[in-house]
Write a protein that holds these residues in place. Sequence first.
Motif, PDB file in Angstrom:
ATOM      1  N   GLN A 167      35.727 -73.909  24.650  1.00  0.00           N
ATOM      2  CA  GLN A 167      35.091 -74.805  23.806  1.00  0.00           C
ATOM      3  C   GLN A 167      33.787 -74.192  23.466  1.00  0.00           C
ATOM      4  O   GLN A 167      33.196 -75.766  22.936  1.00  0.00           O
ATOM      5  N   PHE A 223      31.621 -68.048  22.312  1.00  0.00           N
ATOM      6  CA  PHE A 223      32.343 -69.632  22.988  1.00  0.00           C
ATOM      7  C   PHE A 223      33.168 -69.404  24.333  1.00  0.00           C
ATOM      8  O   PHE A 223      33.938 -68.398  24.279  1.00  0.00           O
ATOM      9  N   THR A 233      31.143 -68.081  10.651  1.00  0.00           N
ATOM     10  CA  THR A 233      31.547 -68.063  12.486  1.00  0.00           C
ATOM     11  C   THR A 233      32.222 -69.386  13.416  1.00  0.00           C
ATOM     12  O   THR A 233      32.494 -68.569  14.698  1.00  0.00           O
ATOM     13  N   LEU A 234      31.689 -70.466  12.848  1.00  0.00           N
ATOM     14  CA  LEU A 234      31.967 -71.566  13.622  1.00  0.00           C
ATOM     15  C   LEU A 234      33.603 -71.891  13.652  1.00  0.00           C
ATOM     16  O   LEU A 234      33.779 -72.196  14.434  1.00  0.00           O
ATOM     17  N   SER A 284      28.599 -63.487  14.863  1.00  0.00           N
ATOM     18  CA  SER A 284      29.811 -63.887  15.501  1.00  0.00           C
ATOM     19  C   SER A 284      29.011 -64.874  16.543  1.00  0.00           C
ATOM     20  O   SER A 284      28.127 -64.803  17.220  1.00  0.00           O
ATOM     21  N   PRO A 315      35.296 -68.694  15.871  1.00  0.00           N
ATOM     22  CA  PRO A 315      35.049 -68.068  17.021  1.00  0.00           C
ATOM     23  C   PRO A 315      35.397 -66.693  17.919  1.00  0.00           C
ATOM     24  O   PRO A 315      36.478 -66.845  17.955  1.00  0.00           O
ATOM     25  N   ASN A 316      34.308 -66.374  18.875  1.00  0.00           N
ATOM     26  CA  ASN A 316      34.951 -64.825  19.225  1.00  0.00           C
ATOM     27  C   ASN A 316      34.870 -64.060  18.648  1.00  0.00           C
ATOM     28  O   ASN A 316      35.372 -63.177  19.178  1.00  0.00           O
ATOM     29  N   LEU A 355      29.729 -73.874  22.942  1.00  0.00           N
ATOM     30  CA  LEU A 355      28.518 -73.022  22.444  1.00  0.00           C
ATOM     31  C   LEU A 355      28.306 -72.054  23.049  1.00  0.00           C
ATOM     32  O   LEU A 355      26.798 -72.767  23.834  1.00  0.00           O
TER      33      LEU A 355
END
Length: 358
Positions: free
Chosen positions: A136, A132, A88-89, A129, A92-93, A138
């Motif tokens: 960007q 972010f 998921t990193l 998920s 993102p989203n 978190l």
Amino acid sequence: MGKALKFLSREQALIAELKEALGEARTLEDVYEALSRTLLTLCEADHLAVGGANPDGTAGLQWKTDTVQPLLKDYAEWVQDDFVFQSTLVHPNQVLSDVEMLRGKPLSETESFRRSQGAGLKLKRVLASLLFTEEQELKGGIAMYRESPHPFTLRAQWFLQQILPYLTRTVVRLQEFYALRFERDLLKAIAMGSNPVLVLNSLGRKVADTGPAIPLLERYFAPHELSDGVPRSWMERVMALSRFDVAVDPRLESLTLERGADRMDVTFTQSSVIWGGRKLWQVRMHERTHWMRPDWKAKLTVQESRVADCLHEGLANKEIAERLKKCSVETVKVHIKSLFDKTGTHSRAEFVAKGRRS
């Protein structure tokens, strides 16, 4: 996937209730309760975990869950070995399923599965998920688990994807409340900010503004484009964002305006403060003005302005010629002489020093 799916009437009612609950949430616990009432049913999940960025600004997420706490209580110690976090990193989203995350690797061979078993859990499927911001940063995360070997459906994945923008805005808002300590006095805190801010209700009408906001808008908009100091197009934008509709285009939440060489970045953020029975919107404006004083810039041609910007950056004649393309070093020298003549200066340093906007 998203284009082919639509909410059924019952689902629309549940989503509407969820959005309302997220808007009223004051803590991460409130967010968890709201999501668990809706998503566990809609997505046929057995477990839910919701994370928010540490309010003190340190790295990591605080997780709220009623059932998978044994797995996440020491999460910071093994997060780098978690296939869910790593996948998921990178995306993102975006809601990912375990099938997409593992890419053929057996679940039983992962550190996540081993720790799940050690915690007395029987987690076999996951949707997750990370949340972010556009910058960007978190801000949070969400994960749903199933104990059944049957994977989550595409519809369940779609449900969660539709909720993500609202969840992100909610956790950002909660962190803002904590950081600024103005949960009961948001308008006062807005006025303390360095950038101009408008506060609008869901109909786009002005409730409050910081001092510089209205004069700034009057420079970017003609009188007939404003209503009580608010751009009519922004009023329409806020009304569109306030619609009871999960399909609102997230691109409506920001825009950039240009006025000559100046630019203004604008963001629209919903708050949880109620004013006159309606939720409010914060419209934050950040102007990036051109470095040169306006009276000088008005004297210059387009090409001379480009050369002037290069002088401001400290570029040499050869570098300026390369930047402008199809322009020789001799032509650059001609432009620089013209700059000096028009501004009454005699050197690069004097031109830049006297030409800066005060």
